[in-house]
Design an enzyme around this catalytic site. Structure first.
Site, PDB file in Angstrom:
ATOM      1  N   PRO A  39      94.458 -17.604  10.952  1.00  9.83           N
ATOM      2  CG  PRO A  39      95.293 -19.642  11.719  1.00  9.83           C
ATOM      3  CD  PRO A  39      94.020 -18.845  11.611  1.00  9.83           C
ATOM      4  CG  ASP A  78      97.563 -22.769  10.093  1.00 12.85           C
ATOM      5  OD1 ASP A  78      97.984 -23.622  10.903  1.00 12.85           O
ATOM      6  OD2 ASP A  78      96.449 -22.812   9.556  1.00 12.85           O
ATOM      7  CD1 TRP A 502      93.338 -28.283   6.071  1.00 13.24           C
ATOM      8  CD2 TRP A 502      92.266 -26.380   6.517  1.00 13.24           C
ATOM      9  NE1 TRP A 502      93.509 -27.442   5.004  1.00 13.24           N
ATOM     10  CE2 TRP A 502      92.858 -26.271   5.243  1.00 13.24           C
ATOM     11  CE3 TRP A 502      91.541 -25.292   7.015  1.00 13.24           C
ATOM     12  CZ2 TRP A 502      92.754 -25.128   4.460  1.00 13.24           C
ATOM     13  CZ3 TRP A 502      91.427 -24.153   6.237  1.00 13.24           C
ATOM     14  CH2 TRP A 502      92.029 -24.090   4.977  1.00 13.24           C
ATOM     15  CD  GLN A 538      89.922 -20.439   4.875  1.00 13.51           C
ATOM     16  OE1 GLN A 538      89.755 -21.487   5.494  1.00 13.51           O
ATOM     17  NE2 GLN A 538      91.036 -20.182   4.227  1.00 13.51           N
ATOM     18  CD1 TRP A 542      90.322 -21.778  10.993  1.00 15.51           C
ATOM     19  CD2 TRP A 542      89.431 -19.749  10.732  1.00 15.51           C
ATOM     20  NE1 TRP A 542      90.557 -21.056  12.147  1.00 15.51           N
ATOM     21  CE2 TRP A 542      90.027 -19.812  12.006  1.00 15.51           C
ATOM     22  CE3 TRP A 542      88.806 -18.554  10.329  1.00 15.51           C
ATOM     23  CZ2 TRP A 542      90.015 -18.732  12.889  1.00 15.51           C
ATOM     24  CZ3 TRP A 542      88.806 -17.493  11.206  1.00 15.51           C
ATOM     25  CH2 TRP A 542      89.392 -17.578  12.477  1.00 15.51           C
ATOM     26  CE  LYS A 575      93.481 -20.044  -7.919  1.00 15.43           C
ATOM     27  NZ  LYS A 575      93.378 -21.453  -7.691  1.00 15.43           N
ATOM     28  CE  LYS A 578     104.976 -17.054  -5.244  1.00 18.67           C
ATOM     29  NZ  LYS A 578     105.714 -17.949  -4.358  1.00 18.67           N
TER      30      LYS A 578
END
Ligand SMILES: [Zn+2]
Ligand SMILES: [Zn+2]
Length: 934
Positions: A39, A78, A502, A538, A542, A575, A578
């Site tokens: 998610p 999530d 998590w 992850q 996750w 990277k 924004k």
């Protein structure tokens, strides 16, 4: 051709005709291929990382469907935790946790909840636009009541197993968010920073020397209670600038001076020293040297200062024998226990602390120290380590089982299993589960003054035990109001914590089904899932939480195959951020090039798990190369090949492209079976561009365009190939594939099976490879001798007999004759030139240009110029013109014999030499004008 428009109309077609739903339902009765969506956080906008991982998931879910599997799939979101809370704090302009409490937890949480709806709808929109087929309406959402109840059930199961425990531990702590964090969270926030580290001396009370200590966190010196040395390590007493300092023997060379004495660590044990900052109150147990086994022999001085409130090793080494000095508030400022620094942020007080050390004469040296330091993964504040009462999942107790289950998982790439992931598992620490925050799943533990604690595993259980009404919303602050009756007769209150976010997503395999309260069959059918895919980060997130939680609950791995995707960076490998503005909103690129070019860029650039450099340049390139080439093949088909009747062609070139298509299907299938979208897409792209477009169609132009001869054989071959190419491409580039396949068959490609590979004619393919090598060598000869391809030559001589494709070689090298002659020596001098095309085999060109050949070359060039002019004048391919007038062509008389042919080629009733009303252009060393009279 407007690709974005084509895509939008396909989305409409899919939606109106429920093609996705049908593609799933049609496979009922087939085997199942199960999938679990990792998610995304419902905060902020979907970024390229999300798009990349979704596109790759889509490839395999579509592929398995086309292979006959029932692939039911739904999304997930999530919705809890710091990601949502920190965003909301920013929006409200909050700087500290206290402001949330003042604002009201109820109001704050309700706004957190409401804030998730926009991101969820943004995700739904982009999911549809990128063609990721997944049922978003059935998405699991972690903040829903049913989800929370399943998580509670699982926590109670862990509680019953004795895996959920409470204790005072030193935990990573974010002073801004004022909460502890788990190792998973810490792993996400490492950044390189430069700190001022200090060498400080502690004066020994019992001997005439001082202990030299090194620390990168000078603020912890205020909480010092003891020093640690290595029992069996060798130390020296050294005279440094008139001071006698104890330092590890291996490290003494950092300081110049004379060695006065050597001693073992154990000889230092039990010595007392003077407190450094006497303003902090402490009892007489403190300020002793102890021994410990974690003392570094490569860094520092070999004497470690211990502040048990601020270091896990310190805490364990002190083992409650010393008082816990904790002169720091939860928000990271000094308490009144350090009067001189009260209220100052510990990490910003460095200069002041150094000044204090200098005044005391305790400072020996300052050194800049560059290291990777953990920062809060959401608010980027440097973390501190902080002693705290916390709830833990004792995953270390089931470490063996977790490692064993990892062995059963297929990792793509395989080296992650025992590398990055296995390494992380080997270092496993207990999981710090409790968070001192607001928006999350409340920890369902109630406690009583008498010490009794109880874990609640369902709403029903809570209702049975509650003294007051159970709220319909299980979040804070409502749940905090619920009191239970203790066996001692008093009231039990809920602990003040929520759980690590998590945990929420790690619970997805069962919580998405509201297991065990509902859907027990669904859970069983989907556990373990066949396939998950997420980003490399992850491994500590996750992938780990899934494995840990589900191993604890069910003893099994929750996933069988896991594909790892690499990070998406900008074109320069930076990277995407924004604040730096180094990326374009995905929607802008999609509106400009369509999404297929974007998908193709994310799939076909590098191995799925490698870092992807991404930007408009690459998207544009893939748009021009793959997307337009493939679509143009189809446009060409529509122009010249409609109404072809399917036949079996005997033409070797047709047979060759069919064989290449089958060959490609075979390879693509093999790669997709091993979750390799990168090689699958490369293989297909190579076929479309090099075999189909640049070779087969180009070489067959005359056959396609003349409509006589074996037109039908060629056209029906192209039709067959495009259909199969559409079927092969369907899972990789679902829009183009649909446009083409539907364009031919009037049926959705996504309701079809993955194509059968069919026969591959290896011998024929080898012959073509040989022909291509010969052509390449021949072109090289032309280049070296500066003879354009348009200039015909009399003959090519090849030293090796070839079986097939003589005509193609002649056509491509623009020669009249092809001869075979293995007596190579004959051709080693003028007018011949040669090149080797395979070991000791040669291509020879006769470079003699007779006046006739010269004239033919000029006609070819003239023909090309006229065609160009026709294009400029926007004439259609077959449109006839009255007259073409050419002015200034010196060689006019020599080309007259070719004019009949040329007229037909350029669709002109006549071509004459005369006064042309047109702009002048360079031509073969002279100037000419070409006028087209319509
Ligand atoms: Zn934070
Ligand atoms: Zn009690």
């Amino acid at each position: 051709m407007n690709v974005p428009e084509i895509e939008l109309s396909l989305i409409k077609y899919w939606k109106e005709n429920k093609i996705f739903e049908k593609s799933v339902q049609n496979r009922k009765g087939g085997g199942k291929f199960t999938f679990l969506e990792g998610p995304p956080y419902a905060n902020g906008k979907p970024h390229y990382g999300h798009i990349s991982s979704r596109v790759i998931k889509d490839v395999f879910l579509r592929y398995k469907t086309m292979k006959g599997f029932l692939v039911e799939r739904s999304g997930g979101f999530d919705t809890h935790g710091l990601p949502v809370e920190v965003e909301m704090e920013k929006k409200l302009g909050f700087k500290s946790k206290k402001q949330i409490v003042d604002y009201g937890i109820e109001r704050f949480n309700n706004e957190c909840k409401a804030s998730t709806s926009k991101p969820i709808s943004d995700f739904k929109q982009i999911t549809e636009r990128i063609g990721f087929w997944i049922d978003m309406e059935k998405s699991y959402i972690t903040m829903e009541d049913y989800y929370i109840e399943s998580v509670w059930w699982s926590l109670k199961e862990l509680w019953k197993q004795g895996l959920l425990s409470e204790g005072d531990k030193v935990v990573p702590w974010c002073p801004r968010c004022e909460t502890s964090q788990s190792n998973t969270e810490v792993a996400l926030g490492y950044k390189e920073i430069v700190d001022k580290s200090v060498y400080v001396k502690f004066k020994c009370k019992d001997r005439d020397f001082s202990f030299l200590v090194w620390t990168t966190t000078p603020w912890t010196l205020y909480a010092n209670v003891a020093l640690a040395v290595g029992k069996e390590l060798d130390y020296v007493v050294k005279e440094v600038k008139g001071e006698k300092l104890v330092i590890l023997s291996d490290l003494h060379e950092k300081f110049e001076g004379k060695i006065l004495q050597k001693l073992k660590g154990k000889e230092l044990e039990g010595l007392n020293y003077e407190q450094l900052f006497t303003e902090v109150k402490c009892d007489e147990r403190c300020f002793k040297v102890i021994t410990a086994d974690f003392v570094s022999t490569t860094e520092g001085t070999g004497i470690v200062h211990l502040a048990p409130a601020f270091g896990e090793d310190d805490f364990n080494a002190c083992d409650k024998k010393f008082p816990l000095l904790k002169p720091v508030n939860e928000n990271g400022t000094f308490t009144k226990d350090v009067p001189s620094l009260e209220g100052m942020d510990v990490r910003k007080a460095g200069d002041k602390i150094i000044k204090n050390l200098e005044e005391k004469g305790a400072l020996v040296k300052i050194e800049n120290y560059t290291h990777d330091y953990p920062h809060c993964w959401r608010c980027e504040t440097p973390l501190i380590y902080y002693a705290r009462n916390s709830w833990f999942i004792q995953v270390t107790k089931i470490k063996e089982k977790i490692l064993e289950n990892n062995e059963k998982i297929n990792w793509f790439p395989n080296y992650i299993k025992n590398g990055r992931f296995g390494g992380f598992l080997n270092e496993l620490r207990d999981w710090n589960l409790s968070r001192e925050r607001f928006w999350g799943i409340p920890l369902p533990i109630w406690e009583c003054e008498c010490g009794n604690k109880e874990c609640i595993g369902s709403k029903k259980e809570l209702k049975e035990k509650a003294l007051n009404e159970v709220p319909s919303d299980l979040h804070r602050p409502y749940i905090d109001e619920v009191k239970l009756k203790c066996k001692c007769g008093k009231e039990m209150k809920r602990v003040p914590y929520i759980i690590d976010v998590w945990y929420d997503s790690g619970a997805a395999p069962f919580a998405k089904w509201h297991y065990p309260f509902e859907n027990q069959d669904k859970f069983k059918e989907n556990f373990p899932v066949d396939f998950i895919e997420e980003g490399l980060d992850q491994t500590r997130g996750w992938f780990y939480t899934l494995l840990a939680i589900n191993t604890a609950l069910f003893g099994e791995t929750p996933y069988k195959n896991v594909l790892v995707t690499g990070m998406v960076l900008d074109e320069n490998g930076k990277k995407l951020s924004k604040s730096k503005g180094n990326f374009i909103d995905p929607n802008i690129l999609i509106d400009k090039y369509g999404v297929e070019a974007l998908r193709w860029t994310l799939i076909s650039q590098v191995e799925t798990w490698e870092v992807k450099k991404f930007g408009e340049t690459a998207v544009k390139q893939n748009y021009n190369k793959y997307v337009l080439t493939f679509l143009n093949c189809f446009e060409y088909f529509k122009t010249y090949c409609l109404n072809a009747v399917e036949v079996e062609s005997k033409n070797p070139l047709d047979k060759w492209i069919i064989s290449r298509m089958n060959h490609t299907i075979d390879k693509v299938e093999g790669y997709l079976e091993s979750f390799d979208a990168f090689r699958a897409s490369k293989k297909l792209e190579d076929f479309i561009i090099n075999d189909l477009s640049n070779w087969y169609i180009r070489l067959s132009r005359e056959r396609f365009e003349s409509k006589d001869g074996d037109w039908n054989e060629a056209a029906s071959t192209l039709k067959k190939v495009l259909k199969k190419a559409g079927l092969t491409a369907a899972c990789l580039s679902p829009f183009i594939a649909e446009h083409i396949y539907y364009g031919i068959e009037k049926q959705s490609v996504h309701l079809q099976d993955f194509p059968e590979k069919g026969e591959v004619d290896k011998e024929l393919e080898d012959s073509m490879d040989e022909a291509r090598k010969i052509i390449e060598a021949g072109r090289k000869i032309r280049n070296l001798n500066k003879i354009k391809t348009r200039q015909p030559l009399e003959r090519v001589i090849i030293t090796k007999k070839i079986k097939e494709f003589e005509e193609i070689i002649k056509q491509e090298l623009n020669v009249k004759r092809l001869e075979f002659n293995d007596d190579f020596e004959e051709f080693t001098q003028e007018p011949f030139a040669y090149e080797e095309f395979e070991p000791e085999q040669y291509v020879v060109l006769d470079l003699t240009i007779t006046p006739e050949l010269k004239a033919e070359g000029i006609v070819n060039e003239l023909s090309r110029r006229i065609q160009q002019r026709r294009k400029e004048e926007k004439l259609t391919v077959n449109q006839k013109v009255k007259k073409i007038i050419v002015e200034g062509l010196k060689e006019w008389s020599s080309i007259e014999p070719f004019l009949e042919n040329l007229k037909e080629k350029v669709r002109a009733e006549s071509i004459e030499n005369g006064k042309a009303n047109a702009k002048e252009e360079d031509f073969e060393g002279g100037k000419i004008k070409i006028e087209i009279v319509k």
